[in-house]
Design an enzyme around this catalytic site. Structure first.
Site, PDB file in Angstrom:
ATOM      1  N   ASP A   5     -17.707 -26.598  29.751  1.00  0.00           N
ATOM      2  CA  ASP A   5     -19.165 -26.479  29.668  1.00  0.00           C
ATOM      3  C   ASP A   5     -19.732 -26.036  31.010  1.00  0.00           C
ATOM      4  O   ASP A   5     -19.125 -26.279  32.054  1.00  0.00           O
ATOM      5  CB  ASP A   5     -19.795 -27.829  29.282  1.00  0.00           C
ATOM      6  N   LYS A   6     -20.910 -25.443  30.954  1.00  0.00           N
ATOM      7  CA  LYS A   6     -21.594 -24.942  32.160  1.00  0.00           C
ATOM      8  C   LYS A   6     -21.674 -26.009  33.259  1.00  0.00           C
ATOM      9  O   LYS A   6     -21.448 -25.748  34.430  1.00  0.00           O
ATOM     10  CB  LYS A   6     -22.999 -24.495  31.739  1.00  0.00           C
TER      11      LYS A   6
END
Length: 299
Positions: free
Chosen positions: A91-92
């Site tokens: 995830d970011k």
């Protein structure tokens, strides 16, 4: 204008870094990733993924890891290097170990290892509260649902196979939801202090937001800075215990400035000889561990 509040200042720095990574020239981003290289051989390149950098592009995303892989390959090899290939995703907001392959064949081989659960993944997370028991396995299916509130939004949530019947207090099996995905996470408390814990996590399956959902809704210990999964029915900043706020020198009204404390710490890749890949948590993560007096275990 530099904020006086330390947590706000830290988030401002992270947001600025994240914003810079989005705005810099792709060559500069590739250079940053090159500096974060932790391992390479003739088949793979392993980077320490920075906070706030998306893996894939999308609306409003100027820079992502996928876009700069051809440039990174040339920087690591020579001008005629084949572009690198993504093998998995983070995830970011997640930092840590990320594997890139030098060829399509290797990428496919590694993707299959992930798919068939042959890759051992170890994450570290700072969470609110103490898990009870301190070590165990959460095995609860996960499903995506729409949350009906003043601001409707979608979230991953638990879809348990059993529930307590309110009439007689007995455990009853629920009819299985076809859309729910099986999800299994091992966890172990490494340290506890300041109404928080440092947990070691091993996701056995790879469902979207699995660790965040299992910790928040399964164990009742949401990840510090996980504003999305700290409440079910609303989008609001995480509510922090008094002691945690004191140690972080933070006011509750500024809690929304906290980043997500989830780090991909270790990955064991069975490529011929098993390759053990380790990434130290980023500076902001280590700083918070010290403030909360959570002692990092010596490996």
């Amino acid at each position: 204008q530099i904020p006086k509040d330390p947590a706000r200042r830290r988030l401002r720095e992270l947001t600025a870094l994240s914003w810079q990574l989005q705005r810099v020239h792709p060559n500069v981003l590739a250079k940053i990733l090159k500096q974060g290289t932790v391992y390479q051989n003739e088949e793979i390149v392993v980077i320490n993924k920075p906070y706030g950098l998306p893996v894939h592009g999308g609306p409003g995303i100027k820079n992502c890891i996928a876009d700069v892989l051809p440039i990174l390959a040339k920087m690591l090899e020579n001008m005629r290097a084949e572009p690198l290939h993504l093998c998995h995703r983070l995830d970011k907001e997640t930092t840590g170990v990320m594997v890139l392959a030098r060829s399509k064949e290797t990428a496919e081989k590694i993707r299959l290892l992930f798919k068939t659960r042959q890759v051992e993944k170890i994450y570290w997370a700072i969470v609110l509260g103490d898990p009870d028991p301190a070590e165990g396995i959460v095995e609860i299916p996960i499903i995506e649902k729409e949350v009906q509130s003043h601001q409707s939004h979608y979230k991953m949530t638990l879809a348990p196979n059993y529930r307590l019947c309110p009439e007689h207090g007995k455990v009853v099996k629920i009819r299985k939801n076809r859309s729910a995905e099986m999800a299994v996470t091992r966890y172990r408390q490494l340290a506890g202090a300041s109404a928080c814990s440092l947990l070691e996590l091993q996701p056995i399956t790879g469902v979207k937001h699995q660790i965040r959902v299992h910790l928040a809704y399964g164990l009742g210990c949401p990840i510090l800075g996980d504003h999305k999964y700290s409440h079910w029915s609303k989008l609001a900043p995480q509510k922090l215990p008094e002691l945690t706020l004191r140690r972080l020198k933070l006011q509750q009204s500024k809690a929304r400035h906290l980043p997500l404390y989830l780090h991909a710490h270790r990955l064991c890749l069975p490529l011929g000889q098993p390759i053990d890949l380790v990434c130290k948590p980023p500076h902001f993560f280590q700083k918070t561990l010290r403030k909360l007096e959570l002692d990092i275990p010596k490996d």
